[in-house]
Design an enzyme around this catalytic site. Sequence first.
Site, PDB file in Angstrom:
ATOM      1  NE  ARG A 238      -5.537  17.328   4.502  1.00  0.00           N
ATOM      2  CZ  ARG A 238      -5.127  18.457   5.078  1.00  0.00           C
ATOM      3  NH1 ARG A 238      -5.191  19.605   4.430  1.00  0.00           N
ATOM      4  NH2 ARG A 238      -4.616  18.449   6.298  1.00  0.00           N
ATOM      5  CD  GLU A 267      -1.397  17.691  -1.147  1.00  0.00           C
ATOM      6  OE1 GLU A 267      -2.312  18.230  -1.793  1.00  0.00           O
ATOM      7  OE2 GLU A 267      -0.896  18.153  -0.108  1.00  0.00           O
ATOM      8  CG  HIS A 285      -1.012  21.400   1.051  1.00  0.00           C
ATOM      9  ND1 HIS A 285      -1.468  20.125   1.215  1.00  0.00           N
ATOM     10  CD2 HIS A 285      -1.543  22.119   2.083  1.00  0.00           C
ATOM     11  CE1 HIS A 285      -2.246  20.069   2.304  1.00  0.00           C
ATOM     12  NE2 HIS A 285      -2.295  21.268   2.834  1.00  0.00           N
TER      13      HIS A 285
HETATM   14  C1  GLV Z   1      -3.133  22.049   6.193  1.00  0.00           C
HETATM   15  O1  GLV Z   1      -3.436  21.539   5.176  1.00  0.00           O
HETATM   16  C2  GLV Z   1      -3.817  21.842   7.422  1.00  0.00           C
HETATM   17  O2  GLV Z   1      -4.686  20.963   7.508  1.00  0.00           O
HETATM   18  O3  GLV Z   1      -3.507  22.547   8.381  1.00  0.00           O
END
Ligand code: GLV
Length: 324
Positions: A238, A267, A285
């Site tokens: 994250r 983001e 991501h």
């Molecule tokens: C993606 O970032 C998730 O947490 O599944």
Amino acid sequence: MKPRILVAREVFPEVIERLSRHFEVDANQADVVLGVEGLKARLADKTGVMTAVSDPVTAEVIAAAPGLKAVCNFAVGYNNIDLAACTRAGILATNTPGVLDDTTADLAWALLMATARHIQTSEHWLRAGHWKGFRMTDWLGSDVHHATLGILGMGRIGQAVARRALGFDMNVIYHNRSRLPADKEAACRATWVDKATLLREADFLVLLLPYSAESHHIIGAAELAQMKPTAHLINVARGGIVDDAALVSALRQRRLAGAALDVFEGEPKFDPAFLELDNVTLTPHIGSSSRATRMAMAMTAADNLIAALSGQRPPNLINADAWR
Ligand code: GLV
């Protein structure tokens, strides 16, 4: 009458079809990012919602949704949801653990290899027409084999990353609040170390912790200063776990060899200084983004929503107090 639900971001048609058997579905297939105001407007008359990491389920959103009974996140991480506010309102919240471990571990490895061997920056250079032929000293990278892999956050994805290191004959060390049981450590041949040792010894440091107040900037200027100048940092967890401004500065001054980032503070915005650096690899991501895994995540979120709104305990409940 079927309960009304919102699917807050675009999902595969198969998922909408499945949900439509149980619910009257308001599907945001146009994929407009709703934000707080959009969610408030669309949730006023809904009983359930399927959300993505980009959907802020804040206390304000919850207050505007008096009939809401379930928030089912299409992700394993759930820092986009105010869990305490959900629990206070008796709303069940769920995530999608397990189904994305291997796909996310694969991306961590793709990024690790990319930063180690300058895959992305050398390709850009080639595409820009700079390659004039073989040269002994072009794009000298870091060896991955026999190097030390450090993992911060040793949950399911961390362990999947560690298992992949066996094929590269790596020395694997990890730090986690709680140490893994001996059989799990043996399965990934990983050794628990304290955080200072992890920072000092890792040639490749992969971050796999959830974001929370405790993990905010867990890698900042002080931690980066403890890493080897030859080390690489990989973040597939994250944004906000790393202090991006401190990372830019370490990369710019070559106090760190490289970084590969799939997630950013704030983001989809990110520090534009990253774009000027040739020792960072950036992806948008996409950790869980294979078709099969994204489908499995969406179907898991759908299972949770169907269970929650039919009076059953959803399989991936994250606020057990709301159930009680
Ligand atoms: C993606 O970032 C998730 O947490 O599944």
